[in-house]
Design an enzyme around this catalytic site. Structure first.
Site, PDB file in Angstrom:
ATOM      1  N   SER A 138       1.001  -1.085  -0.205  1.00  0.00           N
ATOM      2  CA  SER A 138      -0.017  -0.164   0.253  1.00  0.00           C
ATOM      3  C   SER A 138       1.087   1.378   0.199  1.00  0.00           C
ATOM      4  CB  SER A 138      -0.944  -0.172   1.361  1.00  0.00           C
ATOM      5  OG  SER A 138      -0.905   1.367   1.664  1.00  0.00           O
ATOM      6  N   TYR A 151      -1.102  -0.443  10.536  1.00  0.00           N
ATOM      7  CA  TYR A 151      -0.927  -0.286   8.790  1.00  0.00           C
ATOM      8  C   TYR A 151       0.066   0.061   8.053  1.00  0.00           C
ATOM      9  CZ  TYR A 151      -3.581  -0.536   4.627  1.00  0.00           C
ATOM     10  OH  TYR A 151      -3.360  -0.782   3.416  1.00  0.00           O
TER      11      TYR A 151
END
Length: 274
Positions: A138, A151
């Site tokens: 990501s 994350y």
């Protein structure tokens, strides 16, 4: 173009489902893995309608022994695997000041990073030597983002992991591709409480990802605008980065009721606001 069996984790929705459908071709074996059987069956039926031979199995990527057995069984049935796509991931906000976020932090790291290694090591013995491994990272892994320590750390770890794997498997002839999506219109991003620039349709994203994997491309950021943003973020001096991002709103925490509804282990495509 790779034409043999394909394995996709997190195939129940989002990018995983879209990837299953772009790889669904007449006679091609697909192994679709995910935590929940019902969404997997929806993906499986759509893929079968396109002629693919599909196995859909409910499994959590933290379950090492189960993954090892699934990999062995699939290879025994269909031969050497052409492509493994480690797509399963979860995304929640976490705060260091909130002690109750500790298990959420651990769950994110376990699923997004350790789960990727569990997947790769389970299927590698059955992967064709000229096969492909792709992992979904990501743009949130480029720099640490406020309220998203778990994350961001998991996706930064995924990037480093896939780079190490690429070098490790180079002499073997196996290509490793790191995919870093920005905002993709999936269930994971549906509850994001902030603007999502350059939001991309999952089917369009899946087509771009397949092209990169089939070419043996080492790195892909989608959409292209996020590649530019990522390059800038990587090189911003700390003082400038801190000034820009210290007040940025993070992703909702799992403890919030609306986030519990969106607890989907499907695709890691939802960085906090950048």
């Amino acid at each position: 173009m790779m034409t043999g069996p394909v394995v996709i984790t997190g195939a129940g929705s989002g990018i995983g489902r879209a990837l299953a459908l772009v790889y669904a071709e007449s006679g091609r074996p697909l192994l679709l893995l995910g935590r929940r059987q019902q969404p997997l069956e929806v993906t499986a039926e759509q893929a079968r309608s396109r002629g693919a031979v599909v196995r859909a199995i409910s499994v959590d990527v933290s379950q090492i022994q189960a993954l090892d057995q699934i990999a062995q069984d699939f290879s025994e049935a269909f031969g050497k695997i052409s492509i493994v796509i480690a797509n399963a991931g979860i995304s929640h906000g976490t705060l260091a000041l909130e002690r109750e976020d500790r298990p959420v932090f651990a769950e994110i790291i376990t699923t997004n990073l350790l789960g990727m290694d569990n997947t790769c090591t389970a299927f590698l013995p059955y992967l064709a030597r000229d096969g492909r491994i792709a992992g979904i990272a990501s743009v949130a892994g480029f720099r640490g983002l406020p309220g998203a320590a778990a994350y961001s750390a998991s996706k930064a770890g995924v990037m480093a992991y896939l780079e190490s794997l690429r070098l490790e498997l180079k002499k073997r002839g196996t290509k490793v591709c790191c995919i870093a999506p920005g905002y993709i219109a999936t269930p994971m991003t549906a509850g994001n409480p902030y603007p999502m620039p350059w939001l991309m349709d999952p089917e369009k994203a899946a087509r771009k990802i397949r092209r990169a994997i089939d070419r043996g491309q080492a790195w892909l950021v989608i959409p292209w605008q996020m590649a530019l943003v990522g390059m800038i973020l990587r090189h911003l001096p700390i003082a400038v980065y801190d000034r820009l991002f210290v007040q940025v709103a993070g992703k909702a925490r799992k403890t919030e009721p609306e986030q519990m509804v969106n607890d989907v282990r499907s695709s890691s495509d939802s960085p906090p606001k950048a």
